[in-house]
Design a protein around this motif. Sequence first.
Motif, PDB file in Angstrom:
ATOM      1  N   ASP A 100       0.809  -1.214   0.000  1.00  0.00           N
ATOM      2  CA  ASP A 100       0.000   0.000   0.000  1.00  0.00           C
ATOM      3  C   ASP A 100       0.848   1.272   0.000  1.00  0.00           C
ATOM      4  O   ASP A 100       0.367   2.354   0.341  1.00  0.00           O
ATOM      5  N   TYR A 101       2.101   1.160  -0.418  1.00  0.00           N
ATOM      6  CA  TYR A 101       3.012   2.309  -0.360  1.00  0.00           C
ATOM      7  C   TYR A 101       2.496   3.500  -1.165  1.00  0.00           C
ATOM      8  O   TYR A 101       2.662   4.658  -0.773  1.00  0.00           O
ATOM      9  N   PHE A 102       1.865   3.247  -2.308  1.00  0.00           N
ATOM     10  CA  PHE A 102       1.368   4.328  -3.163  1.00  0.00           C
ATOM     11  C   PHE A 102      -0.134   4.571  -2.994  1.00  0.00           C
ATOM     12  O   PHE A 102      -0.708   5.405  -3.688  1.00  0.00           O
ATOM     13  N   GLN A 103      -0.754   3.855  -2.071  1.00  0.00           N
ATOM     14  CA  GLN A 103      -2.226   3.850  -2.002  1.00  0.00           C
ATOM     15  C   GLN A 103      -2.812   5.241  -1.764  1.00  0.00           C
ATOM     16  O   GLN A 103      -3.781   5.640  -2.408  1.00  0.00           O
ATOM     17  N   SER A 104      -2.227   5.997  -0.847  1.00  0.00           N
ATOM     18  CA  SER A 104      -2.761   7.321  -0.525  1.00  0.00           C
ATOM     19  C   SER A 104      -2.164   8.409  -1.408  1.00  0.00           C
ATOM     20  O   SER A 104      -2.516   9.583  -1.281  1.00  0.00           O
ATOM     21  N   PHE A 105      -1.294   8.001  -2.314  1.00  0.00           N
ATOM     22  CA  PHE A 105      -0.534   8.963  -3.119  1.00  0.00           C
ATOM     23  C   PHE A 105      -1.081   9.076  -4.536  1.00  0.00           C
ATOM     24  O   PHE A 105      -1.040  10.136  -5.155  1.00  0.00           O
ATOM     25  N   LEU A 106      -1.596   7.967  -5.055  1.00  0.00           N
ATOM     26  CA  LEU A 106      -2.081   7.931  -6.433  1.00  0.00           C
ATOM     27  C   LEU A 106      -3.600   7.839  -6.459  1.00  0.00           C
ATOM     28  O   LEU A 106      -4.195   7.089  -5.680  1.00  0.00           O
ATOM     29  N   LEU A 107      -4.206   8.592  -7.354  1.00  0.00           N
ATOM     30  CA  LEU A 107      -5.658   8.580  -7.474  1.00  0.00           C
ATOM     31  C   LEU A 107      -6.156   7.211  -7.906  1.00  0.00           C
ATOM     32  O   LEU A 107      -7.163   6.708  -7.409  1.00  0.00           O
ATOM     33  N   ARG A 108      -5.428   6.575  -8.832  1.00  0.00           N
ATOM     34  CA  ARG A 108      -5.798   5.246  -9.318  1.00  0.00           C
ATOM     35  C   ARG A 108      -5.155   4.187  -8.439  1.00  0.00           C
ATOM     36  O   ARG A 108      -3.943   4.015  -8.438  1.00  0.00           O
ATOM     37  N   THR A 109      -5.970   3.464  -7.698  1.00  0.00           N
ATOM     38  CA  THR A 109      -5.430   2.448  -6.788  1.00  0.00           C
ATOM     39  C   THR A 109      -4.841   1.262  -7.548  1.00  0.00           C
ATOM     40  O   THR A 109      -4.068   0.493  -6.988  1.00  0.00           O
ATOM     41  N   ASP A 110      -5.215   1.103  -8.828  1.00  0.00           N
ATOM     42  CA  ASP A 110      -4.700  -0.011  -9.623  1.00  0.00           C
ATOM     43  C   ASP A 110      -3.516   0.407 -10.502  1.00  0.00           C
ATOM     44  O   ASP A 110      -3.151  -0.302 -11.433  1.00  0.00           O
ATOM     45  N   TYR A 111      -2.911   1.538 -10.184  1.00  0.00           N
ATOM     46  CA  TYR A 111      -1.877   2.101 -11.064  1.00  0.00           C
ATOM     47  C   TYR A 111      -0.710   1.139 -11.271  1.00  0.00           C
ATOM     48  O   TYR A 111      -0.160   1.030 -12.376  1.00  0.00           O
ATOM     49  N   LEU A 112      -0.302   0.428 -10.231  1.00  0.00           N
ATOM     50  CA  LEU A 112       0.858  -0.460 -10.339  1.00  0.00           C
ATOM     51  C   LEU A 112       0.615  -1.623 -11.292  1.00  0.00           C
ATOM     52  O   LEU A 112       1.571  -2.279 -11.722  1.00  0.00           O
ATOM     53  N   GLU A 113      -0.644  -1.876 -11.628  1.00  0.00           N
ATOM     54  CA  GLU A 113      -0.948  -2.971 -12.553  1.00  0.00           C
ATOM     55  C   GLU A 113      -0.436  -2.693 -13.962  1.00  0.00           C
ATOM     56  O   GLU A 113      -0.334  -3.608 -14.780  1.00  0.00           O
TER      57      GLU A 113
END
Length: 288
Positions: A100-113
């Motif tokens: 969840d390192y980027f969870q609160s940082f990126l609008l798209r929660t699926d961005y890492l996909e």
Amino acid sequence: MNRKNTIPIIDSCSLDLNNKTTIHIDDLSDYVIKHSNMVFPHKHNFFHFVLFTKGSGDHIIDFNHYKIKPFQIYFMVPGQVHTWNFVGDEGGYVVNFSVDYFQSFLLRTDYLERFSFLQGKIEHLIFELEGPCRAQATNILDEILSAKSSGLSEDYIRTLLLQFLLYVSICSEKEQKDGSNPYNHKIFNSFQQLVEQQFKSTKLPSVYADQLFITPNHLNAICKSYIGQSAGEIIRNRIVLEAKRLLINRNLNITEIANELQFKDNSYFTKFFKKSTDLTPEEFRKQL
């Protein structure tokens, strides 16, 4: 570390249970020395990657052996099993970061996909950075090291790590392209995610096809176009991989593993495993 049920799980990015940091970056040679007691099959519950700048030896990930090469980079996702056998001359960088390192940082929660190398697929797991990409990749990691040691803001470190992931995805020949049919690409990714969630309970391609609102034949055609395997092969390979992971733990007997993978009995599981590997579960375990 949790050894209770199956494979030892490292559950802190820093590998220090007193330090609940969500990102850890280290010089590889220092990291290996500090964690020399970690040379046994284990898995993490965080993302983990290493960029080698030099070194030799082997790294074993999900029972696949890789020879270490300069500017080779490998990525691991939570749940993958690995160990290593380095010669002692390794250099480079190791980075751990939480799911969840980027969870609160990126609008798209699926961005890492969007990054194929963060999906845990063997075909995208490991690659070598070409000459033009090497300096920039190491420069970004040096910046992260410096920012972390200087106590700079976590958001700044997040932007640097995201910059690194984007840069590597551009450099890598393994980067997943949408190609001419974004619909097929989405279906294939959705199928892989469903398999990861349901492979124990759902073993028939037709059930996955129903969930994706397509025919089994269409699903097979999409899978073969991307990785040359049928939907059934992808499901079976995932079951076999999990069986191998479970067989590492000698505290689990074959019946318990068969039950965990939801086979109707021990005999059926043994036949399934041998058909895929040419070994019985017991024979595979003896080779470990």
